[in-house]
Write a protein that holds these residues in place. Structure first.
Motif, PDB file in Angstrom:
ATOM      1  N   PHE A 207       0.832  -1.198   0.000  1.00  0.00           N
ATOM      2  CA  PHE A 207       0.000   0.000   0.000  1.00  0.00           C
ATOM      3  C   PHE A 207       0.869   1.251   0.000  1.00  0.00           C
ATOM      4  CE2 PHE A 207      -2.288   3.404   2.186  1.00  0.00           C
ATOM      5  CZ  PHE A 207      -3.437   3.471   1.410  1.00  0.00           C
ATOM      6  N   LEU A 208       1.988   1.225   0.755  1.00  0.00           N
ATOM      7  CA  LEU A 208       2.888   2.376   0.807  1.00  0.00           C
ATOM      8  C   LEU A 208       3.455   2.689  -0.568  1.00  0.00           C
ATOM      9  CD1 LEU A 208       4.555   4.496   2.320  1.00  0.00           C
ATOM     10  CD2 LEU A 208       6.215   2.706   2.839  1.00  0.00           C
ATOM     11  N   ASP A 209       3.911   1.657  -1.279  1.00  0.00           N
ATOM     12  CA  ASP A 209       4.504   1.863  -2.597  1.00  0.00           C
ATOM     13  C   ASP A 209       3.504   2.427  -3.599  1.00  0.00           C
ATOM     14  OD1 ASP A 209       6.888   0.907  -1.643  1.00  0.00           O
ATOM     15  OD2 ASP A 209       6.620  -1.127  -2.420  1.00  0.00           O
ATOM     16  N   ASP A 210       2.237   2.019  -3.463  1.00  0.00           N
ATOM     17  CA  ASP A 210       1.216   2.434  -4.439  1.00  0.00           C
ATOM     18  C   ASP A 210       0.532   3.750  -4.078  1.00  0.00           C
ATOM     19  OD1 ASP A 210       1.768   0.111  -5.796  1.00  0.00           O
ATOM     20  OD2 ASP A 210       0.090  -1.015  -4.919  1.00  0.00           O
ATOM     21  N   ASN A 211       0.700   4.203  -2.826  1.00  0.00           N
ATOM     22  CA  ASN A 211      -0.073   5.365  -2.353  1.00  0.00           C
ATOM     23  C   ASN A 211       0.779   6.297  -1.502  1.00  0.00           C
ATOM     24  OD1 ASN A 211      -3.037   4.418  -3.105  1.00  0.00           O
ATOM     25  ND2 ASN A 211      -2.002   2.678  -2.166  1.00  0.00           N
TER      26      ASN A 211
END
Length: 425
Positions: A221-225
């Motif tokens: 989730f961190l990488d995408d958002n």
């Protein structure tokens, strides 16, 4: 905002039932969901309000209270929630078995109290006495045992009592002689109660660098958002500023999320937490990586040689589960060192703090031979030009003088090229 959902499930059924309630891996443009391991308390409200402030940017935000840290971890790993409030020990335990979780900020700094019966006035008096902790793997247990070990080395009769408020009640009722509790539970449970139990130590003073609770994110989730991650951090810092500016006013706002608490007790709790520094100016946990580039001749701020000074500074500043690379030179023996320990190539390294923060360290000499042919080819092809770092081109006969300048760190002596052919007649 859907303020909260209460989920208390068995570990095996968690993924299926949570998915049924919330949907599978959510679209970041639709929902942000923050999970807590148990009931939301006063220290959690800043994170809840920070999430609520983001409703202008996302369709909805939800806070979920889970029945246990295990269920919460499973929900975060499966993508059923995006963020979670967790103790560092829970995060490190999950990552050891293959999870990929990242602590991104502090939910709150150390608000833990070591409390004791009236007759216990110092640490050593806990020897052989019944002392309770939450569980074997909890962060608060590590805090308590570390404090006793550092303070007096006593060996209490250990008991397990889950829940900070339950341990406070056990102490008030005389079932135990000591325990560790959160400030909010201590203040709330003692209101209107006739008890001589007292605070033996505020761990915000002796363990200020250690975190009891952090905000954790699923790496996917961190990488995408990244943008939502940054917005949440900024919103949380704003909440920390509000509570520190006026704890009593913040307690009035927090009452909406904690309607079962006495308003006066809530004001007292936030005032006490603010005085302890439980809400930092920023929740950022420090850099992901740090490099030790000084080596065994490091000096402290007073100019005294201390071969562990840079290493210990990095342990303190690098975030929990971060990494330290040691490229500075350390040697097995240093006869000219100022103390016997350093002379034997040993250092006063703060391993306890390093271990508690779950950091990693890599060290050793650079494998220069592995890269030399590749670098040669890059230079020959004019793809890199390392000449800018060369400060002097000298004959071989000038080597002793060049080494003296370099060793003294004289200005301008960065890299010396010695040409043996220029010394020949």
């Amino acid at each position: 905002m859907s303020l909260r959902r209460r989920i208390a499930l068995s570990f095996g059924a968690a993924a299926v039932l949570i998915t049924a309630a919330c949907g599978s891996m959510v679209d970041a443009d639709a929902k942000l969901m923050l999970g807590f391991p148990g009931d939301i308390g006063p220290t959690d409200v800043p994170a809840v309000m920070a999430l609520q402030a983001m409703e202008y940017d996302v369709r909805s935000t939800t806070c979920i209270e889970f029945g246990s840290p295990d269920v919460q971890s499973q929900a975060l790993l499966s993508g059923d929630i995006n963020l979670a409030s967790m103790g560092p020990a829970t995060v490190m335990s999950a990552n050891i078995v293959g999870a990929d979780l990242r602590m991104i900020t502090s939910n709150n700094k150390n608000d833990l109290l070591v409390v004791a019966a009236a007759e216990i006035t110092q640490c050593s008096q806990l020897e052989g006495k019944p002392v309770a902790y939450h569980s074997d793997g909890s962060t608060s247990t590590a805090h308590l045992m570390s404090w006793i070990s550092d303070k007096c080395g006593a060996s209490p009769e250990w008991l397990v009592i889950s829940g900070s408020s339950n341990r406070t009640t056990a102490l008030i009722n005389g079932r135990i002689d000591g325990t560790i509790v959160r400030t909010e539970d201590w203040v709330h449970c003692l209101r209107g109660v006739d008890s001589d139990a007292h605070v033996l130590a505020e761990l915000s003073e002796s363990q200020s660098e250690l975190l009891p609770q952090t905000i954790v994110i699923n790496i996917q989730f961190l990488d995408d958002n990244v943008e939502y991650h940054q917005q949440f951090l900024e919103a949380l810092d704003e909440q920390f500023a509000l509570v520190n500016a006026d704890p009593e006013a913040y307690a009035e706002m927090a009452y909406e999320y904690l309607p079962n608490m006495d308003p006066d007790a809530l004001a007292e709790i936030y005032t006490s937490l603010s005085q302890q520094g439980a809400f930092p100016e920023t929740g950022l946990l420090g850099p992901d990586r740090g490099a030790e580039c000084v080596g065994y001749q490091a000096h402290d701020v007073q100019g005294n040689e201390d071969n562990a000074a840079t290493l210990n500074a990095l342990v303190s500043s690098v975030r929990f589960t971060g990494g330290i690379g040691t490229v500075g030179v350390f040697i097995p023996e240093d006869p000219g060192a100022p103390d016997e320990l350093a002379q034997e190539g040993k250092a006063r390294f703060e391993f306890g703090n390093f271990w508690f923060k779950g950091q990693q360290m890599g060290c050793g000499q650079a494998p220069a031979k592995r890269y030399k042919w590749h670098l040669r080819d890059l230079i020959a092809a004019d793809k890199v030009t390392p000449l800018w770092i060369v400060s002097h081109n000298l004959p071989l006969d000038d080597a002793p003088d060049a080494y003296a300048h370099f060793d003294a760190r004289d200005d301008g002596w960065t890299k010396v090229v010695l040409d043996p052919t220029s010394s020949l007649d």
